[in-house]
Design a protein around this motif. Structure first.
Motif, PDB file in Angstrom:
ATOM      1  N   GLU A 373       0.825  -1.217   0.000  1.00  0.00           N
ATOM      2  CA  GLU A 373       0.000   0.000   0.000  1.00  0.00           C
ATOM      3  C   GLU A 373       0.859   1.268   0.000  1.00  0.00           C
ATOM      4  O   GLU A 373       0.487   2.281  -0.609  1.00  0.00           O
ATOM      5  CB  GLU A 373      -0.933  -0.003   1.216  1.00  0.00           C
ATOM      6  CG  GLU A 373      -1.922  -1.177   1.250  1.00  0.00           C
ATOM      7  CD  GLU A 373      -2.766  -1.269  -0.023  1.00  0.00           C
ATOM      8  OE1 GLU A 373      -3.003  -0.217  -0.647  1.00  0.00           O
ATOM      9  OE2 GLU A 373      -3.172  -2.376  -0.380  1.00  0.00           O
ATOM     10  N   ARG A 448      -8.621  12.133  -4.599  1.00  0.00           N
ATOM     11  CA  ARG A 448      -9.523  11.274  -3.816  1.00  0.00           C
ATOM     12  C   ARG A 448      -8.899   9.891  -3.580  1.00  0.00           C
ATOM     13  O   ARG A 448      -9.007   9.326  -2.507  1.00  0.00           O
ATOM     14  CB  ARG A 448     -10.872  11.136  -4.544  1.00  0.00           C
ATOM     15  CG  ARG A 448     -11.720  12.411  -4.493  1.00  0.00           C
ATOM     16  CD  ARG A 448     -13.148  12.106  -4.933  1.00  0.00           C
ATOM     17  NE  ARG A 448     -13.209  11.669  -6.334  1.00  0.00           N
ATOM     18  CZ  ARG A 448     -13.392  12.502  -7.376  1.00  0.00           C
ATOM     19  NH1 ARG A 448     -13.549  13.806  -7.169  1.00  0.00           N
ATOM     20  NH2 ARG A 448     -13.425  12.051  -8.619  1.00  0.00           N
ATOM     21  N   ASN A 449      -8.265   9.354  -4.657  1.00  0.00           N
ATOM     22  CA  ASN A 449      -7.613   8.042  -4.488  1.00  0.00           C
ATOM     23  C   ASN A 449      -6.499   8.092  -3.440  1.00  0.00           C
ATOM     24  O   ASN A 449      -6.297   7.166  -2.663  1.00  0.00           O
ATOM     25  CB  ASN A 449      -7.033   7.569  -5.822  1.00  0.00           C
ATOM     26  CG  ASN A 449      -8.125   7.195  -6.822  1.00  0.00           C
ATOM     27  OD1 ASN A 449      -9.275   6.972  -6.422  1.00  0.00           O
ATOM     28  ND2 ASN A 449      -7.793   7.141  -8.099  1.00  0.00           N
ATOM     29  N   ARG A 450      -5.758   9.213  -3.437  1.00  0.00           N
ATOM     30  CA  ARG A 450      -4.668   9.325  -2.457  1.00  0.00           C
ATOM     31  C   ARG A 450      -5.218   9.348  -1.025  1.00  0.00           C
ATOM     32  O   ARG A 450      -4.681   8.745  -0.092  1.00  0.00           O
ATOM     33  CB  ARG A 450      -3.853  10.589  -2.726  1.00  0.00           C
ATOM     34  CG  ARG A 450      -2.598  10.658  -1.860  1.00  0.00           C
ATOM     35  CD  ARG A 450      -1.888  11.987  -2.039  1.00  0.00           C
ATOM     36  NE  ARG A 450      -0.620  11.945  -1.339  1.00  0.00           N
ATOM     37  CZ  ARG A 450      -0.472  12.079  -0.023  1.00  0.00           C
ATOM     38  NH1 ARG A 450      -1.536  12.239   0.729  1.00  0.00           N
ATOM     39  NH2 ARG A 450       0.727  12.050   0.530  1.00  0.00           N
ATOM     40  N   SER A 451      -6.314  10.085  -0.837  1.00  0.00           N
ATOM     41  CA  SER A 451      -6.910  10.146   0.504  1.00  0.00           C
ATOM     42  C   SER A 451      -7.373   8.766   0.950  1.00  0.00           C
ATOM     43  O   SER A 451      -7.165   8.350   2.095  1.00  0.00           O
ATOM     44  CB  SER A 451      -8.097  11.126   0.495  1.00  0.00           C
ATOM     45  OG  SER A 451      -7.669  12.441   0.177  1.00  0.00           O
ATOM     46  N   ALA A 452      -8.008   8.054  -0.010  1.00  0.00           N
ATOM     47  CA  ALA A 452      -8.478   6.704   0.339  1.00  0.00           C
ATOM     48  C   ALA A 452      -7.299   5.787   0.656  1.00  0.00           C
ATOM     49  O   ALA A 452      -7.342   4.987   1.585  1.00  0.00           O
ATOM     50  CB  ALA A 452      -9.316   6.134  -0.820  1.00  0.00           C
ATOM     51  N   GLN A 453      -6.194   5.917  -0.143  1.00  0.00           N
ATOM     52  CA  GLN A 453      -5.017   5.073   0.095  1.00  0.00           C
ATOM     53  C   GLN A 453      -4.376   5.392   1.444  1.00  0.00           C
ATOM     54  O   GLN A 453      -3.942   4.504   2.177  1.00  0.00           O
ATOM     55  CB  GLN A 453      -3.997   5.299  -1.038  1.00  0.00           C
ATOM     56  CG  GLN A 453      -2.864   4.269  -1.039  1.00  0.00           C
ATOM     57  CD  GLN A 453      -3.366   2.901  -1.431  1.00  0.00           C
ATOM     58  OE1 GLN A 453      -4.388   2.778  -2.091  1.00  0.00           O
ATOM     59  NE2 GLN A 453      -2.679   1.872  -0.985  1.00  0.00           N
ATOM     60  N   GLU A 455      -5.914   6.617   4.070  1.00  0.00           N
ATOM     61  CA  GLU A 455      -6.773   6.076   5.134  1.00  0.00           C
ATOM     62  C   GLU A 455      -6.559   4.581   5.293  1.00  0.00           C
ATOM     63  O   GLU A 455      -6.561   4.055   6.408  1.00  0.00           O
ATOM     64  CB  GLU A 455      -8.239   6.364   4.803  1.00  0.00           C
ATOM     65  CG  GLU A 455      -8.611   7.844   4.898  1.00  0.00           C
ATOM     66  CD  GLU A 455     -10.060   8.091   4.503  1.00  0.00           C
ATOM     67  OE1 GLU A 455     -10.736   7.107   4.151  1.00  0.00           O
ATOM     68  OE2 GLU A 455     -10.515   9.249   4.554  1.00  0.00           O
ATOM     69  N   LEU A 456      -6.376   3.860   4.154  1.00  0.00           N
ATOM     70  CA  LEU A 456      -6.141   2.418   4.233  1.00  0.00           C
ATOM     71  C   LEU A 456      -4.838   2.120   4.975  1.00  0.00           C
ATOM     72  O   LEU A 456      -4.767   1.212   5.820  1.00  0.00           O
ATOM     73  CB  LEU A 456      -6.098   1.825   2.818  1.00  0.00           C
ATOM     74  CG  LEU A 456      -5.804   0.318   2.723  1.00  0.00           C
ATOM     75  CD1 LEU A 456      -6.838  -0.484   3.519  1.00  0.00           C
ATOM     76  CD2 LEU A 456      -5.775  -0.135   1.276  1.00  0.00           C
ATOM     77  N   SER A 459      -5.293   2.727   8.576  1.00  0.00           N
ATOM     78  CA  SER A 459      -6.083   1.629   9.173  1.00  0.00           C
ATOM     79  C   SER A 459      -5.220   0.401   9.423  1.00  0.00           C
ATOM     80  O   SER A 459      -5.309  -0.231  10.474  1.00  0.00           O
ATOM     81  CB  SER A 459      -7.242   1.279   8.227  1.00  0.00           C
ATOM     82  OG  SER A 459      -7.948   0.160   8.712  1.00  0.00           O
TER      83      SER A 459
END
Length: 818
Positions: A373, A448-453, A455-456, A459
């Motif tokens: 990731e 948006r993809n960077r923010s989701a990545q 957050e992953l 997590s």
């Protein structure tokens, strides 16, 4: 687990190919290690050798400076480890069972190892590195009859024949008594002084013997009086000078006076009971007493049969549940509480073991997922950087310009766009706006993809932190597994005692009922009640059981009268013994002082005589020893060779080889000369099972059977001597073996463990072979045990180790079917 010495646990940090810290238990009869090439199997076994012996012989043969290469080294220099260490725990050895070694880039800095003899035995007879197996094969291929061949050098070192040659050479000059006297000018004066000292010593010994006889008699008198006084222990020579006991006889006189009063009271009670005519009540009372006695005997029988088991089990339960109540108050309540709480504890322990195993696996997976990731996040950041940050603003400006365009003249520069022959100006601006808007949308999507990545990743990091917080100290999983096994054993033992404890409850109820009936009957007779109260007072004063609850008053009276008489006799005897003890003590102390003085003189004279005798023995034995040793060196060499090779080694080697290769017609063996020789000239040959001779092993055996020959030779060398260390550590011994050889090898390992009481550690790299051996070596009996250790690497090259313990599981399906 059995009582012979065991490799118990090893803790490694940054050792060779092992990065970081790993810890694994080894306390099983059979330990099976698996890992892919480079995972750390050989490093784990080499660490055991270094911890026990302080060196690695196979590495030393390959590189004399191997100690500088023990520290973990990474491809990136900045990720090298600075220090490393090995900590090995064993059980059952005499002396220390803790061994360790610390090392850095300069070599081994600290070590705590076995004694030299045990260390040599482990390296030569217990540990077979993978590289050593190849050397044995080379010995087979290059063997010849020369005394300097690789095989001859190997066997000479193994049997220690070079020491015999050294002895013969060193003792050659000492062959004449005249030479002995020349080397010791004090020989004659020493003999004269020895005779004088022996005469003096004999006089002192005679006096000492008389003193010892008198002291023994006096000490016997002291112990006789000591035993009569019922004092603890026994008086010996060491405790006599500081003997402490009550010397005053006043307490005995007071006790005699009290006992005489009790005797008069008992005579009065007997006269008062003799006038009672209620014979029926007495008979009923006697019947109830007999019933109570029967219940008491049943309880005593139950106690003798089960109390030891319950006491032992209670200790084990207390170790597991320190706050549990004892069985003293109620065995039944204790059993119910212990069974329930331990069953619940077992369930929770199993859940924790399962959870920690799952956390271990998930933790390794998280490291790999985080690497992936984070690489994806870097790819998104790189793509965002390629898109201009002002694309969105430029698209907005062009859209505003497009609203004021009416022809092909640019409202900004006032040029005619038709001259470029690229179509209308409105269409050109529209296409440009579309392209810039698409870049802005792409940039927004990447954000948006960077923010989701991100957050992953956060997590996964949180999940990793949660697992680390739950993971606990190193080795906790092994500790929980051992607790689970202990809980299973104790719960099973508690279940087996359920029926006996129920029987105890029934007998106890019967005993209590009889006791209450006796009490009710005795309360109905006033004279007997008064007698029981008086008897109870006397019994209480004598520290005996009161008659009101346990027996009839007549029976109690019969018991108390002889008890009082016996105590009067005993106290009288004790008073006399006390006076005797005081007198005997004084006499014994005087004799002890005399004996000690003579002991010192005898010891001094004995030491002087021993010095002279030792000097004379050394002088007189030099000539005899030299002649005898020189004459027998050659015969001893030949006897050792024949005994070790023909009578023991060849026979055992043949049995092991035939067991692993039952279909091979040619069997390897050592050929030894039948005549005496000053040089060892063994040859490796093969013999046909029918008796005929064959060629060398390299010419007659296949590659797989050559490997089998080398492996069985090592096992034969291990089994031909007494097992100073009952361990066999084999690094990937199964090379070029087919399925038949492997099956026989597994059976041989089980035999070595079960019948020869060896702890076996085997490392393999093939996964299918590992699973096969795991099934073949699984515990078949209650005292068998198997431990598997699996090594692997994460994406960040950290070493991970997973161990699993297998116990014998009793087959219940067939029992229920029967």
């Amino acid at each position: 687990m059995t009582g012979f010495p065991l490799l118990y646990e090893i803790d490694l940090t940054n050792f060779r190919s092992i990065r970081g810290r790993v810890q694994t238990p080894l306390d099983a009869k059979m330990v099976l290690v698996h890992g892919e090439n480079g995972a750390g199997k050989t490093s784990l076994l080499t660490a055991i050798e270094i911890a026990l012996t302080g060196r690695a012989i196979a590495l030393q043969r390959a590189d004399p400076a191997y100690a500088k290469q023990l520290i973990y080294r990474h491809a990136d220099t900045y990720r090298h480890a600075d220090t490393g260490n090995i900590a090995l725990t064993t059980t059952g050895l005499i002396g220390s069972n803790q061994f360790s070694a610390s090392f850095n880039a300069e070599g081994i800095t600290e070590r705590s190892v076995l004694s030299p003899s045990l260390a040599a035995f482990f390296s030569e007879r217990c540990y077979l590195p993978q590289s050593m197996l190849g050397q044995l094969l080379q010995i087979y291929q290059e063997s010849d009859s020369s005394p300097n061949s690789p095989l001859a050098r190997f066997v000479t070192e193994l049997l220690g024949l070079d020491r015999l040659d050294a002895i013969e050479t060193g003792l050659a000059p000492v062959d004449d008594l005249r030479n002995l006297r020349k080397t010791s000018r004090l020989f004659a004066p020493t003999e004269s002084e020895k005779q004088r000292l022996e005469r003096s010593l004999a006089d002192y010994q005679s006096s000492r013997a008389l003193a010892q006889r008198d002291f023994t008699a006096a000490l016997a008198a002291v112990n006789e009086a000591w035993a009569a006084l019922e004092l603890d222990g026994k008086v010996d020579e060491k405790s006599l000078p500081t003997l402490d006991y009550p010397r005053d006889t006043k307490s005995d006189e007071d006790e005699l006076s009290t006992l005489f009063v009790h005797r008069r009271n008992l005579e009065f009670i007997r006269r008062s009971l003799s006038s009672d005519s209620d014979n029926a009540a007495a008979a009923a009372e006697a019947s109830l007493v007999a019933e109570h006695r029967g219940a008491g005997e049943a309880l005593a029988k139950w106690t003798s049969e089960y109390q030891a088991r319950i006491t032992d089990l209670e200790k084990r339960v207390a170790e597991l549940l320190p706050d549990i109540s004892t069985s003293a108050a109620s065995v039944v309540s204790w059993h119910v509480e212990a069974s329930g709480r331990l069953a619940e504890d077992l369930r929770q322990t199993r859940e924790r073991v399962a959870k920690m195993s799952a956390d271990t696996n998930r933790r390794a997976a998280l490291m790999s997922e985080l690497d992936v990731e984070r690489k994806n996040l870097k790819t998104i950041d790189d793509e965002i950087g390629l898109i201009g940050s002002n694309a969105d603003r430029l698209a907005e400006i062009l859209s505003n310009i497009n609203a004021v365009i009416v022809d092909d003249y640019c409202p900004v520069c006032d040029r005619n766009f038709a001259e470029t022959r690229q179509g209308a100006l409105v269409d050109h601006v529209h296409r440009k706006v579309s392209r810039l808007s698409g870049s802005a949308e792409r940039l927004l999507g990447l954000s948006r993809n960077r923010s989701a990545q991100q957050e992953l990743i956060e997590s996964l990091v949180r999940e990793q932190a949660e697992i680390d917080a739950r993971f606990g100290a190193a080795g906790q999983l092994s500790t929980l597994a051992r607790r689970e096994a202990e809980l299973e054993t104790v719960v099973s033992e508690l279940a087996s005692l359920a029926e006996p404890i129920a029987a105890y409850a029934r007998i106890s109820a019967q005993e209590v009922g009889a006791r209450r009936a006796i009490s009710n009957l005795q309360s109905q007779s006033s004279s007997r009640t008064t007698a029981l109260e008086q008897l109870g007072e006397i019994a209480s004063a004598l520290s005996l059981d009161t008659p009101g609850q346990l027996q009839a008053s007549d029976g109690m009276l019969v018991n108390l009268e002889p008890e009082v008489a016996a105590r009067i006799e005993r106290v009288t005897h004790r008073s006399n013994s006390r006076r005797k003890l005081v007198d005997s003590e004084k006499q014994a102390k005087l004799l002890l002082d005399r004996k000690n003085e003579l002991d010192q003189r005898v010891a001094r004279e004995t030491s002087l005589v021993a010095q002279k005798v030792a000097s004379l023995r050394r002088a007189t034995k030099i000539r005899t020893d030299a002649q005898t040793i020189r004459e027998r060196v050659e015969s001893v060499r030949a006897a050792i060779i024949r005994r070790e090779f023909n009578d023991r080694l060849n026979r055992l080697w043949r049995d092991l080889f035939v067991r692993l290769a039952p279909n091979e017609p040619f069997v390897p063996a050592f050929q030894i000369p039948t005549h005496s020789t000053n040089q060892l000239k063994p040859r490796l040959i093969t013999r046909h099972r029918s008796g005929g001779a064959g060629g060398t092993p390299g010419a007659m055996l296949s590659s797989g059977n050559l490997n089998t020959a080398a492996l069985t030779l090592f096992l034969a060398l291990h089994l031909t001597v007494a097992p100073q260390l009952p361990w066999l550590v084999l690094d990937d011994p199964i090379q070029s073996m087919d399925d038949v050889h492997i099956a026989h090898f597994a059976a041989l390992l089980r035999t070595l463990s079960k019948e020869h009481h060896r702890q076996i550690v085997v490392a393999v790299h093939d996964r299918q072979l590992f699973e096969y051996l795991r099934l073949e070596l699984s515990p078949a009996f209650a005292d068998d045990s198997l431990l598997t250790v699996e090594l692997s690497r994460s994406g960040s090259r950290d070493t991970h180790l997973f161990s699993k313990r297998y116990h014998h599981q009793e087959e219940t399906a067939l029992i229920h079917a029967a």
